[in-house]
Design an enzyme around this catalytic site. Structure first.
Site, PDB file in Angstrom:
ATOM      1  N   ASN A 158       0.807  -1.545  -0.006  1.00  8.51           N
ATOM      2  CA  ASN A 158       0.283  -0.334   0.089  1.00  8.51           C
ATOM      3  C   ASN A 158       1.232   1.586  -0.025  1.00  8.51           C
ATOM      4  O   ASN A 158       0.661   2.753  -0.956  1.00  8.51           O
ATOM      5  CB  ASN A 158      -0.958   0.090   1.052  1.00  8.51           C
ATOM      6  CG  ASN A 158      -1.700  -1.171   1.270  1.00  8.51           C
ATOM      7  OD1 ASN A 158      -2.331  -1.749   0.256  1.00  8.51           O
ATOM      8  ND2 ASN A 158      -2.970  -0.718   2.287  1.00  8.51           N
ATOM      9  N   THR A 211     -13.656  36.587 -34.340  1.00 14.13           N
ATOM     10  CA  THR A 211     -14.413  35.953 -32.295  1.00 14.13           C
ATOM     11  C   THR A 211     -15.417  35.349 -33.397  1.00 14.13           C
ATOM     12  O   THR A 211     -15.449  35.653 -34.467  1.00 14.13           O
ATOM     13  CB  THR A 211     -15.022  37.153 -32.387  1.00 14.13           C
ATOM     14  OG1 THR A 211     -15.516  38.078 -32.527  1.00 14.13           O
ATOM     15  CG2 THR A 211     -13.294  37.714 -31.188  1.00 14.13           C
ATOM     16  N   HIS A 212     -15.701  34.503 -33.071  1.00 10.40           N
ATOM     17  CA  HIS A 212     -16.895  33.544 -33.456  1.00 10.40           C
ATOM     18  C   HIS A 212     -16.553  33.016 -34.947  1.00 10.40           C
ATOM     19  O   HIS A 212     -17.408  32.659 -35.544  1.00 10.40           O
ATOM     20  CB  HIS A 212     -18.414  34.407 -33.198  1.00 10.40           C
ATOM     21  CG  HIS A 212     -18.548  34.647 -31.969  1.00 10.40           C
ATOM     22  ND1 HIS A 212     -19.396  33.952 -31.317  1.00 10.40           N
ATOM     23  CD2 HIS A 212     -18.287  36.049 -31.645  1.00 10.40           C
ATOM     24  CE1 HIS A 212     -19.601  35.164 -30.175  1.00 10.40           C
ATOM     25  NE2 HIS A 212     -19.113  35.881 -30.442  1.00 10.40           N
ATOM     26  N   SER A 217      -3.331  10.972 -48.996  1.00 11.26           N
ATOM     27  CA  SER A 217      -4.386  10.389 -49.656  1.00 11.26           C
ATOM     28  C   SER A 217      -4.582   8.547 -49.841  1.00 11.26           C
ATOM     29  O   SER A 217      -3.861   8.943 -50.943  1.00 11.26           O
ATOM     30  CB  SER A 217      -5.707  10.782 -49.829  1.00 11.26           C
ATOM     31  OG  SER A 217      -6.820   9.979 -50.386  1.00 11.26           O
ATOM     32  N   LYS A 221      -3.270  14.783 -51.862  1.00  9.18           N
ATOM     33  CA  LYS A 221      -4.174  15.300 -51.161  1.00  9.18           C
ATOM     34  C   LYS A 221      -2.936  15.525 -50.677  1.00  9.18           C
ATOM     35  O   LYS A 221      -1.631  14.835 -50.379  1.00  9.18           O
ATOM     36  CB  LYS A 221      -4.940  14.311 -50.266  1.00  9.18           C
ATOM     37  CG  LYS A 221      -6.390  14.350 -50.841  1.00  9.18           C
ATOM     38  CD  LYS A 221      -7.621  15.726 -51.088  1.00  9.18           C
ATOM     39  CE  LYS A 221      -7.567  16.318 -49.422  1.00  9.18           C
ATOM     40  NZ  LYS A 221      -8.774  15.403 -48.485  1.00  9.18           N
ATOM     41  N   ASN A 256      -2.465  16.871 -46.128  1.00 11.13           N
ATOM     42  CA  ASN A 256      -3.782  16.737 -45.233  1.00 11.13           C
ATOM     43  C   ASN A 256      -2.633  16.925 -43.484  1.00 11.13           C
ATOM     44  O   ASN A 256      -1.852  16.587 -43.213  1.00 11.13           O
ATOM     45  CB  ASN A 256      -3.941  15.449 -44.347  1.00 11.13           C
ATOM     46  CG  ASN A 256      -5.322  14.674 -46.177  1.00 11.13           C
ATOM     47  OD1 ASN A 256      -5.632  15.380 -46.520  1.00 11.13           O
ATOM     48  ND2 ASN A 256      -5.186  13.760 -46.020  1.00 11.13           N
ATOM     49  N   GLU A 275      -4.845  17.160 -36.613  1.00 14.05           N
ATOM     50  CA  GLU A 275      -5.793  16.782 -36.122  1.00 14.05           C
ATOM     51  C   GLU A 275      -5.875  16.246 -35.259  1.00 14.05           C
ATOM     52  O   GLU A 275      -6.253  15.894 -34.851  1.00 14.05           O
ATOM     53  CB  GLU A 275      -6.593  15.720 -37.637  1.00 14.05           C
ATOM     54  CG  GLU A 275      -7.234  16.948 -39.113  1.00 14.05           C
ATOM     55  CD  GLU A 275      -6.783  16.622 -40.196  1.00 14.05           C
ATOM     56  OE1 GLU A 275      -7.043  14.904 -40.071  1.00 14.05           O
ATOM     57  OE2 GLU A 275      -7.329  16.879 -41.455  1.00 14.05           O
ATOM     58  N   TYR A 300      -6.219   1.721   1.818  1.00 12.73           N
ATOM     59  CA  TYR A 300      -6.796   1.385   0.879  1.00 12.73           C
ATOM     60  C   TYR A 300      -7.729   0.577   0.828  1.00 12.73           C
ATOM     61  O   TYR A 300      -7.884  -0.001   1.176  1.00 12.73           O
ATOM     62  CB  TYR A 300      -5.411   0.936   0.825  1.00 12.73           C
ATOM     63  CG  TYR A 300      -4.823  -0.003  -0.975  1.00 12.73           C
ATOM     64  CD1 TYR A 300      -4.617   0.871  -1.943  1.00 12.73           C
ATOM     65  CD2 TYR A 300      -5.610  -1.039  -0.756  1.00 12.73           C
ATOM     66  CE1 TYR A 300      -3.994   0.402  -3.162  1.00 12.73           C
ATOM     67  CE2 TYR A 300      -5.267  -2.008  -2.672  1.00 12.73           C
ATOM     68  CZ  TYR A 300      -4.050  -0.902  -3.272  1.00 12.73           C
ATOM     69  OH  TYR A 300      -4.384  -1.604  -4.743  1.00 12.73           O
ATOM     70  N   LYS A 344      -3.379   3.803 -12.205  1.00 15.68           N
ATOM     71  CA  LYS A 344      -1.894   3.017 -13.259  1.00 15.68           C
ATOM     72  C   LYS A 344      -2.343   3.858 -14.803  1.00 15.68           C
ATOM     73  O   LYS A 344      -1.658   4.799 -15.396  1.00 15.68           O
ATOM     74  CB  LYS A 344      -1.332   2.549 -13.158  1.00 15.68           C
ATOM     75  CG  LYS A 344      -0.757   2.466 -11.166  1.00 15.68           C
ATOM     76  CD  LYS A 344       0.228   0.918 -10.932  1.00 15.68           C
ATOM     77  CE  LYS A 344      -0.270   0.494  -9.783  1.00 15.68           C
ATOM     78  NZ  LYS A 344      -1.470   0.710  -8.805  1.00 15.68           N
TER      79      LYS A 344
END
Length: 475
Positions: free
Chosen positions: A109, A154-155, A276, A282, A284, A289, A316, A324
């Site tokens: 313990n 913003t937004h 891709s 492509k 990417n 991501e 305990y 863990k």
């Protein structure tokens, strides 16, 4: 090798052993368990609880085990229940019966939470090192773009023009707070639990203070029951790690947008992109991501441990075995993500011309009209409304703010005249933002310089702490 069983007539059922077994993941605590065993051995020897000759043999065997664990020569077996039983098996193979002497005055313990604290401190320092390297990359990239303008958002809508260096450097502030949190975490995590026993301490003449000092802890437990059941340091570490993940995710989101065809601001280096399997054109931004996606498991690990800790009774409980894997997974995840994001940022190039052209679009200079009127002692509410009317006029006629005529400006507000065009420039908007922390390039350059100094201070503290820990582990 089981560390219990004398009062049992039958061995555990296979299903019970399979559920109880943890050595397949807690084996990574082995170096820390051996080091804490050496500290415990020193106290047992100084208290004459182990004979000098036996103590010398155990110390030699522990050091041999440490080398064998590091080389992979000694590993856990399927019949080992946990890291503690596996290492005691190793000692017994070398020494016979005296291999079990270390169990005196110690329980799994207090042993396991001591090991886990050492592991956590070692790896949180490693994470901090990588965060410092990431921050260095962010700040150096920001420094390159201090004098380049871009729309601020913003937004996800154009708001006001900003220095693009300011935009990049904002991330360094978040990671600086993470580094500060890690430093603060060490103050609470650096508490030795060794000597608390199962929960009540020990009747043997041990010295938890000596073992705490030997292992480099700042202090020793104040309450033995709390010592074996406390996992605040795990939960707090997981919070810090998840917040680092959130900050990485926000970078991932921005880099993904900036690299899109619609933005086309960011050119992510080939080394930090993927392609891709079906579309040959492509390229990417997968590192961005993945950084965004991995944050979910970091938050999940935090929630998992908090849920496990909720309503645990008394000292305990075996539930604590679940502390863990979430911690290990969060640390491993960031050890993968941080270097990849650091490299992505360091090697990304931005289209200065495209960003500059976009800076004034979306009527992002409208606030300059309001501020112009305020400087003429017009109440801001009225100034704000007048600026909005200017935007409406431009939208209706397909023009930009600086294209309004003097008469149109006067019709909107008596105090509004042609002089407003002098402030309706991106460069004017940037240089005028001189309040503390603002986007004026001269201020942004200072912010970056100051944060680089702070980052260097963190890096030194981390390096000093790592050196001290390394010396303790090799003592």
């Amino acid at each position: 090798m089981a560390l219990w069983g004398g009062r049992f007539s039958n061995a555990p059922a296979d299903a019970v052993f399979a559920l109880s077994r943890s050595v397949h993941y807690d084996w990574r605590l082995a170096p820390y368990d051996i080091r804490s065993s050496l500290a415990h051995l020193a106290v047992l020897q100084s208290s004459s609880l182990i004979a000098q000759k036996d103590a010398a043999a155990i110390r030699k065997a522990l050091n041999e085990l440490a080398s064998e664990v590091l080389s992979g020569e000694f590993t856990a077996l399927p019949e080992d229940e946990d890291v503690h039983s596996a290492l005691e098996r190793g000692l017994t193979l070398k020494l016979g019966e005296i291999g079990g002497s270390l169990r005196a005055g110690r329980s799994r313990n207090d042993q396991v939470t001591t090991d886990l604290r050492l592991f956590s401190m070692d790896h949180m320092n490693e994470i901090a090192t990588l965060v410092c390297e990431l921050n260095d990359a962010i700040l150096k990239k920001a420094k390159d773009y201090v004098n380049d303008s871009a729309p601020g958002f913003t937004h996800i809508q154009h708001a006001q023009p900003v220095s693009f260096g300011h935009e990049i450097a904002k991330h360094a502030q978040a990671f600086s707070r993470d580094l500060n949190r890690i430093n603060d975490w060490f103050k609470r995590a650096s508490v030795s639990s060794l000597g608390a026993g199962a929960l009540a301490g020990s009747s043997l003449p041990l010295s938890p203070e000596l073992t705490a000092n030997d292992l480099g802890f700042d202090s020793v437990f104040a309450n033995s029951i709390d010592a074996v059941s406390d996992r605040d340091y795990v939960a707090e570490a997981l919070f810090i790690l998840s917040l680092i993940g959130i900050h990485l995710s926000r970078i991932g989101e921005e880099w993904t947008l900036w690299a899109s065809t619609e933005f086309a601001w960011a050119k992510v280096a080939d080394e930090y992109s993927t392609g891709s399997s079906i579309m040959p054109q492509k390229k990417n931004p997968d590192m961005a991501e993945l950084a965004r996606g991995k944050s979910g498991r970091l938050v999940g690990n935090l929630v998992s441990v908090l849920t496990m800790l909720k309503a645990l009774p008394f000292a305990y409980n075996r539930d604590l075995q679940e502390d863990k894997e979430p911690l290990f997974d969060s640390i491993d995840t960031l050890l993968l993500v941080l270097p990849a994001v650091t490299g992505m940022i360091a090697t990304t190039e931005f289209d200065r011309e495209k960003m500059a052209l976009a800076a004034p679009t979306g009527f992002s200079l409208a606030t300059e009209i309001a501020d112009y009127l305020v400087r003429k002692n017009v109440p801001f509410a009225s100034a704000h409304e007048s600026a909005g009317k200017c935007v409406a006029l431009c939208e209706a006629s397909g023009r930009q703010l600086h294209q309004l005529t003097d008469q149109e400006l006067a019709n909107v507000h008596a105090s509004l005249d042609g002089g407003v065009r002098e402030v309706l420039t991106v460069s004017g908007a940037l240089t005028s933002r001189t309040t503390s922390g603002g986007t004026a390039p001269v201020l942004v350059a200072k912010q970056i310089a100051d944060t680089l100094v702070l980052n260097g201070q963190y890096a030194k503290k981390i390096a000093d702490r790592a050196q001290a820990f390394s010396e303790m582990m090799s003592a």
